[in-house]
Scaffold this active site. Structure first.
Site, PDB file in Angstrom:
ATOM      1  N   GLU B  49       0.741  -1.064   0.042  1.00 33.31           N
ATOM      2  CA  GLU B  49       0.060  -0.091   0.056  1.00 33.31           C
ATOM      3  C   GLU B  49       0.790   1.338   0.074  1.00 33.31           C
ATOM      4  O   GLU B  49       1.958   1.300   0.629  1.00 33.31           O
ATOM      5  CB  GLU B  49      -0.861  -0.071   1.246  1.00 33.31           C
ATOM      6  CG  GLU B  49      -2.322   0.412   1.160  1.00 33.31           C
ATOM      7  CD  GLU B  49      -3.037   0.285   2.306  1.00 33.31           C
ATOM      8  OE1 GLU B  49      -3.015   1.304   3.154  1.00 33.31           O
ATOM      9  OE2 GLU B  49      -3.588  -0.612   3.139  1.00 33.31           O
ATOM     10  N   ASP B  60      -4.865  10.361  10.098  1.00 39.36           N
ATOM     11  CA  ASP B  60      -3.462   9.758  10.258  1.00 39.36           C
ATOM     12  C   ASP B  60      -3.007   9.917  11.793  1.00 39.36           C
ATOM     13  O   ASP B  60      -3.262  10.975  12.210  1.00 39.36           O
ATOM     14  CB  ASP B  60      -2.540  10.382   9.155  1.00 39.36           C
ATOM     15  CG  ASP B  60      -2.882   9.755   7.784  1.00 39.36           C
ATOM     16  OD1 ASP B  60      -3.860   9.137   7.707  1.00 39.36           O
ATOM     17  OD2 ASP B  60      -2.325  10.480   6.859  1.00 39.36           O
TER      18      ASP B  60
END
Lengths: 404, 266
Positions: B49, B60
């Site tokens: 990824e 995040d």
């Protein structure tokens, strides 16, 4: 199709997916936050129709925030500029010193109703943080305030107040260390704690329900103002409503009751900070903090850095509600530099016993610019949405003095 | 839709183990280095990824933020990411590549142009963190048309009825967010709870591959051996950060770490 629908409140002009004019706003959030946001949305829609809750809100507005804020004419400034009559809706007289008091209080009330025990909010100039800390203390809720480290140092007075009120101030040291990063960090905190924490977004920004709660709360300003105008003039005269725009929460509240008047009758003008002016500079749409909006960005789509002497305006995006008002041409937007705002303050101090903060100083600058060009039967009203005490140090550093 | 990702799962299923999926950020800490890292770990992982760095990310954690910050500082742009992927896909050991990011970068690039570009350079899958169902329906269709697997997320907060709709509209791969958190946070749920949620998703449609991510580290990974796949993200970014800080080779360090994780899945 780019028209505001009559008889539908401004905040309810969105489609079933939360988009205004099918392109601004929406709910660009992580899957984890979808359910909590949906729950909040259902709760808010229920509460705004609930008479008991509305009575509670009104009680808090009246006794806790001090009730109706003053509306008065600035005789000396009017005489000096020699054009339109200049009036002031002095929202800074509220307990809490700024319009943020309204939606901080409402957010704490909603948090209480939701059964959640803690609140998290972002702040730039510290006005929302301060009011949220106050409201949380009043209602015995735990409170966390996210604030950029640049803003923590330039708005130290408000930080001190928040801590004294028992709130935890979380310093955000990423990116530009200002409001934009504080909002990002606060939203990340919410994603991690959404089952236990109520998110209070500091302006009319964010996913759909957050901007609705904010605008619904600050609309108290225009509800009061409308009846004050009618009391004073017996009718709604030809008006110019001037308001500063950061995220845009005070302007929406100041204008809300006047949206349905024609723009020749009630002209709405928003004033952005020169280097944080997505509406004035025809910025493109970006997806920021959960919503599509006009936003300063670089050509690769990264959110751009901004500058303003005023921490409350140092933000690259703007409320989707203002994007709608711009596209429908219901409101006009212009901008003002740091120097322009400071010069406006000097003139206001000279003629009036008024101490606006740096944020409304931008609107005062526009007032000073246009008043001489207007007829005497026209009425300018400026939303004096924040008190200057928090900025005394910055202003003194810039121009050498700050009046008593 | 047959795509490289399906082939990867065919292999791991045969070997009776979960797919190991790495997450690193394109351009971290330089364009060249990030490609080098990707090539190095491709000897170990089943699917890679790659994050598209964005400066206002909503989900995040600090490790991925650090990586993104380094990448943006060193000038990574979407077009660079695409040309790096093109180079990577010519590499003989390359694995299926999933691009992950926030909608703003895609919106700014133009949805159609973005997906076409993904197809032409050889991207196999896409994850868009802040484009949830049902707003993602059109985007998902566009991906399908271009043989790209659009990977939707399901969180612990996702209601059962919503879960069913998401699974129904999903392509072959679904991403289960392990716990209520941002990336890299300590697991707040027990492995038992996470696996129970996993089974609920699998039961809705057993033919879809479900991968688990958020909070997967060397300490937790062995608990999830039965999943179709496991994503290790923040832990990877942390290794890169530490290697850079200590003047070591991040490509080698990260591959070693992933090798040790793979050991734990046996």
């Amino acid at each position: 199709m780019t028209k505001i629908k009559k008889n539908i409140p401004l905040i309810d002009q969105h489609n079933e997916r939360g988009f205004y004019l099918n392109k601004f706003g929406g709910n660009f959030v992580a899957e984890t936050a979808i359910k909590p946001i949906e729950d909040l949305s259902n709760l808010f829609e229920k509460l705004r129709k609930n008479k008991k809750f509305l009575r509670k809100r009104d009680k808090y507005f009246k006794y806790y925030l001090g009730g109706e804020t003053p509306f008065f004419k600035l005789e000396n400034l009017t005489k000096h500029l020699g054009g339109a009559q200049i009036w002031c809706k002095d929202v800074s007289a509220i307990n809490g010193d700024a319009h943020k008091a309204y939606h901080a209080t409402v957010n704490a009330l909603i948090c209480k109703e939701s059964g959640k025990k803690s609140l998290a909010g972002d702040t730039g100039a510290g006005m929302f943080g301060k009011n949220l800390a106050m409201a949380a203390k009043e209602m015995k809720i735990k409170c966390k305030i996210f604030m950029g480290t640049k803003d923590i140092s330039r708005q130290a007075l408000n930080v001190k107040f928040m801590k004294k009120a028992g709130a935890e101030v979380v310093p955000v040291d990423t990116g530009s260390r200002t409001l934009v990063d504080a909002v990002s960090e606060c939203m990340r905190f919410y994603v991690s704690n959404c089952q236990t924490t109520h998110l209070a977004v500091g302006s009319a920004i964010g996913a759909n329900v957050f901007l609705k709660i904010c605008a619904w709360s600050t609309s108290q300003i225009s509800r009061e103002l409308k009846s004050q105008i009618i009391k004073e003039f017996g009718k709604i005269p030809k008006l110019h409503l001037l308001n500063v725009i950061g995220g845009g929460s005070s302007a929406i509240g100041f204008w809300n009751e006047f949206i349905n008047y024609s723009k020749n009758h009630v002209k709405l003008t928003g004033v952005e900070a020169k280097y944080a002016a997505p509406l004035t500079t025809n910025a493109k749409i970006a997806i920021l903090h959960g919503a599509a909006q006009y936003c300063l960005q670089d050509k690769n789509g990264q959110i751009a850095d901004t500058h303003s002497i005023s921490a409350g305006l140092d933000y690259p995006g703007v409320s989707p509600l203002h994007c709608m008002l711009k596209d429908t041409k219901r409101a006009k937007y212009t901008s003002c530099s740091d120097e322009g705002a400071l010069n406006a303050l000097k003139l206001i101090w000279k003629y009036e016993n008024l101490r606006p903060s740096l944020e409304p100083a931008h609107a005062w600058a526009e007032c000073i610019r246009i008043a001489p060009k207007l007829k005497k039967d026209e009425v300018i009203i400026v939303n004096n949405c924040g008190s200057g005490s928090k900025d005394a140090k910055i202003i003194k550093n810039k121009i050498g003095y700050y009046p008593k | 839709m047959r795509n490289e990702i399906d082939k990867a799962f065919k292999i791991t299923r045969k070997e009776n183990r979960p797919a190991l999926i790495s997450f690193t950020v394109a351009g971290d800490n330089t364009k060249k280095k990030s490609l080098e890292i990707l090539k190095s770990i491709s000897n170990t992982v089943d699917i890679a990824e790659w994050g598209m760095a964005f400066n206002c990310p909503g989900a995040d954690g600090p490790e991925i933020q650090n990586s993104s910050y380094r990448a943006i500082k060193n000038g990574i742009k979407l077009n660079d990411t695409f040309s790096l992927i093109k180079k990577y896909k010519k590499y003989k050991n390359s694995k299926p590549l999933i691009l992950m990011g926030y909608y703003q970068l895609i919106y700014n690039y133009g949805e159609k142009k973005f997906i076409k570009k993904c197809k032409s350079v050889g991207v196999s899958g896409l994850i868009v963190v802040d484009l949830p169902w049902p707003d993602n329906k059109n985007f998902s269709k566009l991906c399908k048309k271009n043989s790209i697997c659009f990977i939707q997320l399901i969180a612990p907060t996702t209601s059962k009825s919503r879960m069913k709709s998401i699974v129904k509209d999903s392509h072959q791969l679904i991403y289960q967010v392990s716990n209520v958190n941002i990336t890299g946070g300590k697991l707040k749920s027990t492995a038992k709870t996470i696996l129970k949620n996993y089974q609920i998703i699998k039961k809705i449609n057993p033919t879809k591959n479900v991968i688990i991510g958020f909070g997967i580290t060397k300490d937790t990974i062995a608990d999830f051996k039965r999943a179709n796949g496991l994503v290790v993200g923040s832990a990877c970014c942390k290794v890169i950060s530490n290697a850079i800080k200590n003047g070591l080779n991040p490509a080698k360090k990260l591959n070693n770490m992933l090798l040790s994780l793979k050991e734990k899945l046996k």
